[in-house]
Design a protein around this motif. Structure first.
Motif, short mmCIF file in Angstrom:
data_model
loop_
_atom_site.label_atom_id
_atom_site.label_comp_id
_atom_site.label_asym_id
_atom_site.label_seq_id
_atom_site.Cartn_x
_atom_site.Cartn_y
_atom_site.Cartn_z
N VAL A 172 24.02 9.26 -12.07
CA VAL A 172 24.06 7.81 -12.32
C VAL A 172 25.39 7.23 -11.84
CG1 VAL A 172 24.06 6.03 -14.14
CG2 VAL A 172 22.57 8.03 -14.35
N GLU A 189 19.35 6.47 -22.28
CA GLU A 189 18.46 7.55 -21.82
C GLU A 189 18.05 8.45 -22.97
OE1 GLU A 189 19.81 10.72 -19.30
OE2 GLU A 189 21.49 11.20 -20.59
N LYS A 233 31.31 10.29 -21.09
CA LYS A 233 30.79 10.86 -19.84
C LYS A 233 31.77 10.73 -18.68
CE LYS A 233 26.09 11.74 -20.09
NZ LYS A 233 25.29 10.82 -20.86
N GLU A 246 18.90 -0.48 -12.70
CA GLU A 246 18.88 -1.22 -13.98
C GLU A 246 19.99 -2.24 -14.01
OE1 GLU A 246 17.57 2.66 -16.60
OE2 GLU A 246 19.45 1.65 -17.06
N GLU A 247 19.73 -3.29 -14.75
CA GLU A 247 20.78 -4.26 -15.09
C GLU A 247 21.93 -3.49 -15.73
OE1 GLU A 247 19.05 -6.14 -18.49
OE2 GLU A 247 20.90 -7.16 -19.03
N LEU A 275 24.51 -2.71 -18.34
CA LEU A 275 24.73 -3.08 -19.74
C LEU A 275 26.21 -2.92 -20.07
CD1 LEU A 275 21.73 -1.12 -21.28
CD2 LEU A 275 21.88 -3.60 -20.96
N GLU A 311 28.66 2.94 -26.49
CA GLU A 311 27.55 3.90 -26.49
C GLU A 311 27.61 4.78 -27.72
OE1 GLU A 311 27.01 5.97 -22.71
OE2 GLU A 311 28.05 4.31 -21.73
N LYS A 339 13.12 9.49 -15.33
CA LYS A 339 13.64 8.24 -15.90
C LYS A 339 12.69 7.07 -15.66
CE LYS A 339 18.59 9.35 -15.36
NZ LYS A 339 19.06 9.71 -16.67
N LYS A 369 20.22 5.03 -10.36
CA LYS A 369 19.94 6.35 -10.95
C LYS A 369 18.94 7.16 -10.14
CE LYS A 369 20.59 4.61 -15.64
NZ LYS A 369 20.20 4.72 -17.03
N GLN A 384 20.39 8.25 -26.32
CA GLN A 384 21.72 7.69 -26.06
C GLN A 384 21.56 6.17 -26.00
OE1 GLN A 384 23.39 8.64 -22.33
NE2 GLN A 384 25.34 7.67 -22.84
P1 AMP Z 1 22.62 8.67 -18.05
O1 AMP Z 1 22.72 9.93 -17.24
O2 AMP Z 1 21.38 7.87 -17.85
O3 AMP Z 1 22.97 8.92 -19.49
O4 AMP Z 1 23.81 7.75 -17.58
C1 AMP Z 1 25.15 8.23 -17.51
C2 AMP Z 1 26.08 7.13 -17.93
O5 AMP Z 1 25.92 6.00 -17.06
C3 AMP Z 1 25.82 6.58 -19.33
O6 AMP Z 1 26.49 7.33 -20.29
C4 AMP Z 1 26.36 5.18 -19.23
O7 AMP Z 1 27.76 5.19 -19.43
C5 AMP Z 1 26.10 4.82 -17.79
N1 AMP Z 1 24.88 4.00 -17.70
C6 AMP Z 1 23.59 4.41 -17.56
N2 AMP Z 1 22.74 3.38 -17.51
C7 AMP Z 1 23.49 2.26 -17.62
C8 AMP Z 1 23.22 0.86 -17.63
N3 AMP Z 1 21.98 0.37 -17.49
N4 AMP Z 1 24.27 0.01 -17.77
C9 AMP Z 1 25.54 0.46 -17.88
N5 AMP Z 1 25.86 1.75 -17.88
C10 AMP Z 1 24.87 2.66 -17.74
#
Ligand code: AMP
Ligand code: GLY
Length: 445
Positions: free
Chosen positions: A159, A295, A222, A193-194, A196, A200, A108, A149, A283
């Motif tokens: 995450v 991601e 998720k 990360e900030e 968000l 999605e 990542k 993460k 995503q």
């Molecule tokens: P990922 O494995 O990176 O897809 O993250 C899993 C889930 O965490 C995502 O589907 C989002 O719901 C949440 N997520 C990841 N990054 C962020 C972010 N910067 N801000 C808010 N939610 C996040």
């Protein structure tokens, strides 16, 4: 390119539907390399081999032994271990990224650095840290409104986000320390990360450098619990609408997301000079400040690929062949909506390596119009065994999301045993609420 034998590498529901599509729509023989005895895949395949996904030598050996003329790698771990590189060294045709391109998913920190150079507007404010105090400092500067993460592959479970899985500052600090303590290799760092806020959506493409074939947007869920609460899982379900957009999306959102994918690939090519090929999954989050990338996965999504292949007319091999030849191709999808839900053991995802105690009557399920796919294995006693996967996915289509939803609910009502699933995914109230929220954000954004 006449494909006579295909080897699929993977053992989840997304591989079952991939195998099913090829068997039903082409003359090609299909072989599968799996790490689980998936009871949905075995009856469909011409042959299978059970082994370790990190053992790329065995996978190459199996490809050679069945004389595969195409290998579809739909699972992250063998790609991160360099399977595509090993296959290419043996002149075996492969659709999947090299180890270097697979870093878009498996690292990542790499993905964020690349994107912040080439398309910074799609990246949240972020930092990559190897010292806890620096990571904690970044989180504090962002008033703890952060996502924490692991950098490497964690089966969707790495995450945690403030306000969701992290309830307060102490939990943010503890999770930062946990990630750094547990991390090895690329995981000896933590990505912060900030946080968000928005809706999605997922867009999956078939890519080969500049050549890109698109599929309809899907929304994935998720979080374990209704109303998107609780721990993250590998996904509890997904839906898609008639056509390529979701109910809350506009054409411009889809185009903006595609532009992010294209620009990332171009950046990767410029940076590395290397090929970028495979099923690329983006995503995204539709925020008040525009579309941001959450991601990349350099493989199809599970369950999003079930929504996609349920609607694809004809053989998946056609777009794969076209994109590998660098030819433009437009996939034909049924004009229907889909809803998919995962049925998991009651303790998932805290408890893995357990039995899924569910049974059903095939005929009764087929009356509902729904279909079942497996993301679990069968043990020696014939029982469904969930290892690091999830359970069974149930999918149905309909003229509307509501029709598909009602079919799924009817099918789940016919299951017997101990299980958990999310009733809210794809419900009318949920979709209306999403549309309302996005409309409000567009007005105020
Ligand atoms: P990922 O494995 O990176 O897809 O993250 C899993 C889930 O965490 C995502 O589907 C989002 O719901 C949440 N997520 C990841 N990054 C962020 C972010 N910067 N801000 C808010 N939610 C996040
Ligand atoms: N549905 C999320 C994933 O495939 O990682």
């Amino acid at each position: 390119m006449a494909i006579k034998k295909v080897l699929v590498v993977g053992s989840w529901a997304k591989e079952q539907i991939t195998v099913e599509n090829i068997v039903n729509n082409s003359e090609a023989g299909v072989y599968v390399f799996m790490d689980t005895y998936n009871p949905g895949i075995i009856p469909l395949a011409d042959g299978f081999c059970i082994g370790d996904f990190y053992d790329t030598e065995s996978i190459v050996g199996y490809a050679l032994s069945v004389s595969a003329d195409l290998v579809l790698v739909t699972t992250a771990s063998p790609l991160a271990a360099g399977l595509a590189d090993r296959l290419e060294e043996k002149n075996i045709c492969v659709f999947g990224p090299t180890k270097s391109a697979a870093r878009l998913e498996s690292d990542k920190a790499f993905a964020r650095r690349l994107m912040s150079k080439y398309i910074p507007e799609a990246v949240p404010d972020y930092g990559v840290f190897s010292k806890a105090e620096d990571a904690i400092g970044f989180a504090r500067e962002h008033s703890w409104q952060v996502a924490v993460k692991f950098t490497g592959l964690r089966e969707g479970l790495g995450v945690k986000v403030f306000g969701d899985q992290l309830k307060n500052e102490d939990e943010v600090v503890d999770y930062i320390k946990e990630v750094l303590d547990k991390g090895k290799g690329p995981d000896s760092q933590v990505v912060i990360e900030e946080r968000l806020i928005g809706e999605e959506f997922t867009i999956q493409c078939l890519v080969n450098n500049d050549c890109l074939i698109t599929t309809p947007a899907v929304q994935d869920f998720k979080k374990l619990l209704p109303q998107d609460r609780g721990p993250n899982t590998a996904s509890m379900g997904s839906y898609s609408d008639k056509g390529k957009l979701l109910p809350f999306m506009e054409e411009a959102d889809y185009e903006q997301a595609l532009n992010i994918i294209r620009t990332t690939i171009k950046g990767f090519r410029e940076e590395s000079g290397k090929c970028c090929k495979g099923f690329l999954y983006g995503q995204f989050m539709l925020t008040k400040k525009g579309i941001k990338l959450i991601e990349y996965n350099f493989r199809p999504g599970d369950p999003e690929w079930l929504n996609t292949l349920t609607l694809l007319k004809g053989s998946l091999l056609k777009p794969v062949e076209a994109v590998m030849e660098g030819e433009s191709y437009s996939c034909d999808f049924s004009k229907q909506a889909t809803v998919c839900k995962y049925v998991v053991p009651p303790g998932y995802p805290e408890e893995l390596n357990c039995l899924l105690k569910v049974n059903w009557d095939e005929e009764s399920i087929s009356h509902t119009g729904a279909k079942i796919y497996y993301s679990c294995g069968k043990n020696e006693e014939g029982k469904l065994q969930v290892g690091s996967e999830r359970g069974i996915a149930i999918i149905a289509c309909g003229d509307t999301i509501k029709d598909a939803y009602l079919r799924i609910e009817s099918a789940i009502g016919r299951l017997r045993g101990e299980f958990f699933y999310r009733k809210d995914i794809g419900s009318e109230e949920q979709i209306l609420e999403k549309c309302r929220r996005v409309k409000l954000a567009r007005v105020n954004g």
